[in-house]
Design a protein around this motif. Structure first.
Motif, PDB file in Angstrom:
ATOM      1  N   THR A  48       0.790  -1.232   0.000  1.00  0.00           N
ATOM      2  CA  THR A  48       0.000   0.000   0.000  1.00  0.00           C
ATOM      3  C   THR A  48       0.826   1.288   0.000  1.00  0.00           C
ATOM      4  OG1 THR A  48      -0.321  -0.386   2.379  1.00  0.00           O
ATOM      5  CG2 THR A  48      -2.155  -0.907   0.916  1.00  0.00           C
ATOM      6  N   PRO A  49       2.038   1.359   0.588  1.00  0.00           N
ATOM      7  CA  PRO A  49       2.790   2.620   0.492  1.00  0.00           C
ATOM      8  C   PRO A  49       3.144   3.012  -0.937  1.00  0.00           C
ATOM      9  CG  PRO A  49       3.696   1.240   2.236  1.00  0.00           C
ATOM     10  CD  PRO A  49       2.726   0.393   1.474  1.00  0.00           C
ATOM     11  N   PHE A  50       3.186   2.043  -1.847  1.00  0.00           N
ATOM     12  CA  PHE A  50       3.578   2.308  -3.229  1.00  0.00           C
ATOM     13  C   PHE A  50       2.375   2.474  -4.155  1.00  0.00           C
ATOM     14  CE2 PHE A  50       6.616  -0.562  -1.186  1.00  0.00           C
ATOM     15  CZ  PHE A  50       7.778   0.188  -1.255  1.00  0.00           C
ATOM     16  N   GLY A  53       1.470   5.964  -5.852  1.00  0.00           N
ATOM     17  CA  GLY A  53       2.595   6.394  -6.671  1.00  0.00           C
ATOM     18  C   GLY A  53       2.715   5.589  -7.951  1.00  0.00           C
ATOM     19  N   ASN A  54       2.445   4.289  -7.871  1.00  0.00           N
ATOM     20  CA  ASN A  54       2.522   3.444  -9.062  1.00  0.00           C
ATOM     21  C   ASN A  54       1.435   3.791 -10.074  1.00  0.00           C
ATOM     22  OD1 ASN A  54       4.666   2.134  -7.859  1.00  0.00           O
ATOM     23  ND2 ASN A  54       3.453   0.431  -7.107  1.00  0.00           N
ATOM     24  N   PHE A 269       7.881  12.205  -7.416  1.00  0.00           N
ATOM     25  CA  PHE A 269       6.864  11.582  -6.562  1.00  0.00           C
ATOM     26  C   PHE A 269       7.166  10.102  -6.362  1.00  0.00           C
ATOM     27  CE2 PHE A 269       2.409   9.840  -6.107  1.00  0.00           C
ATOM     28  CZ  PHE A 269       2.253  10.273  -4.792  1.00  0.00           C
ATOM     29  N   GLN A 270       7.568   9.429  -7.443  1.00  0.00           N
ATOM     30  CA  GLN A 270       7.893   8.010  -7.330  1.00  0.00           C
ATOM     31  C   GLN A 270       9.132   7.808  -6.453  1.00  0.00           C
ATOM     32  OE1 GLN A 270       6.064   5.343  -9.364  1.00  0.00           O
ATOM     33  NE2 GLN A 270       6.797   4.550  -7.440  1.00  0.00           N
ATOM     34  N   THR A 273       8.231   8.362  -2.806  1.00  0.00           N
ATOM     35  CA  THR A 273       7.438   7.242  -2.281  1.00  0.00           C
ATOM     36  C   THR A 273       8.338   6.087  -1.876  1.00  0.00           C
ATOM     37  OG1 THR A 273       5.551   7.857  -3.669  1.00  0.00           O
ATOM     38  CG2 THR A 273       5.592   5.603  -2.798  1.00  0.00           C
ATOM     39  N   TRP A 274       9.254   5.710  -2.748  1.00  0.00           N
ATOM     40  CA  TRP A 274      10.141   4.589  -2.455  1.00  0.00           C
ATOM     41  C   TRP A 274      11.122   4.930  -1.341  1.00  0.00           C
ATOM     42  CZ3 TRP A 274      10.362  -0.373  -4.581  1.00  0.00           C
ATOM     43  CH2 TRP A 274       9.386  -0.628  -5.555  1.00  0.00           C
ATOM     44  N   MET A 276      10.675   7.081   1.197  1.00  0.00           N
ATOM     45  CA  MET A 276       9.982   7.089   2.491  1.00  0.00           C
ATOM     46  C   MET A 276       9.671   5.677   2.948  1.00  0.00           C
ATOM     47  SD  MET A 276       7.429  10.394   2.417  1.00  0.00           S
ATOM     48  CE  MET A 276       6.626   9.927   0.874  1.00  0.00           C
ATOM     49  N   SER A 277       9.318   4.817   1.996  1.00  0.00           N
ATOM     50  CA  SER A 277       9.018   3.434   2.360  1.00  0.00           C
ATOM     51  C   SER A 277      10.277   2.720   2.846  1.00  0.00           C
ATOM     52  CB  SER A 277       8.407   2.697   1.186  1.00  0.00           C
ATOM     53  OG  SER A 277       8.171   1.353   1.498  1.00  0.00           O
TER      54      SER A 277
END
Length: 281
Positions: A48-50, A53-54, A269-270, A273-274, A276-277
């Protein structure tokens, strides 16, 4: 300028298949990796964190298609109307089920993911001239492999081992699909698609080898590349048509200024997202 926009559309679509592909793959294998409610929640927490963004890659690719390739967009929608309607329905069901997930939503989550990947397979089969049933069955296997490899990378303990076993079982069917797709493709020059097939076979071998050596991130990169390769086949099949159905040059010049802003935002943004994850892992 026309070549730049063809490249941009191919790049965004490849990014969508490589990244959102594991979203759908995780959806398909959710109940195989997660045997109870606790483990299924853990599986979904890994993806879900990705998720949003995906999906941005698809939004950007559709924007490029509508703006720079208006006649191609009309051609695709008119000739593949039913496929796109089914795809959209599956995408909506899958997205809603992920966002509002509870045990009762599993049917929509798994079913929506399966509808999306089968829909993309059918569309690719029609564009590339191969048997529709082969692509409709093969793309779910390929995306499921990608999802299982992603879970092998992001999970730990017993869930990771289960994901590794499932991924290992899916390598051979994925290999059979790739070989059959190359042999039966009708719209792509044989040498060009043959090279793509050889690369795909090599990448699948890389998935198998790196899973065995527990280099899960490398395996994920290999499976992501395999999922993106059919897009290159599509552009190889339609390279002449795509240029002929593009917007006029003045329109492309205006759109280029928008792309200069939007594409870096997608990439940032991508990346964020990665990153931060990774920090939260």
């Amino acid at each position: 300028m026309e070549g730049v926009w063809v490249f941009l559309l191919a790049f965004l679509t490849c990014g969508y298949f490589a990244l959102a592909g594991f979203d759908y793959g995780v959806g398909v294998v959710l109940r195989l990796v997660g045997r109870d409610e606790r483990s299924r929640r853990e599986v979904l927490r890994a993806v879900t964190p990705f998720f949003l963004g995906n999906e941005v890659w698809l939004v950007a690719a559709v924007g490029v298609l509508f703006g720079a390739f208006p006649r191609l967009e009309g051609e695709l929608l008119s000739s593949q109307h039913t496929v796109f309607v089914v795809l959209l329905a599956g995408l909506v069901c899958f997205t809603v089920a992920v966002q509002l997930r509870s045990p009762g939503w599993d049917f929509l989550l798994v079913g929506g993911a399966l509808v999306v990947v089968v829909g993309w397979g059918v569309l690719l089969g029609r564009v590339l001239g191969g048997p529709v049933w082969l692509w409709g069955a093969g793309m779910p296997v390929l995306f499921s492999l990608h999802g299982a490899v992603f879970l092998a990378w992001r999970l730990s303990g017993g869930l990771r081992e289960r994901a590794v076993r499932i991924a290992g079982l899916l390598v051979l069917p994925s290999l059979v699909f790739v070989v059959a797709a190359v042999v039966t493709a009708g719209s792509v020059p044989v040498p060009a698609f043959g090279v793509t097939g050889v690369v795909a076979v090599g990448l699948l071998g890389g998935v198998w080898a790196t899973l065995r050596s527990r280099r899960h991130l490398v395996a994920f990169c290999c499976s992501a590349a395999v999922c993106a390769l059919p897009v290159l086949g599509v552009f190889g099949a339609r390279s002449v048509v795509t240029v002929s159905v593009m917007a006029d040059v003045p329109t492309l010049r205006v759109l280029t200024w928008a792309a200069v802003v939007v594409v870096p935002l997608v990439l940032v943004f991508q990346w964020a997202t990665w990153r931060m994850s990774r920090a939260a892992r």
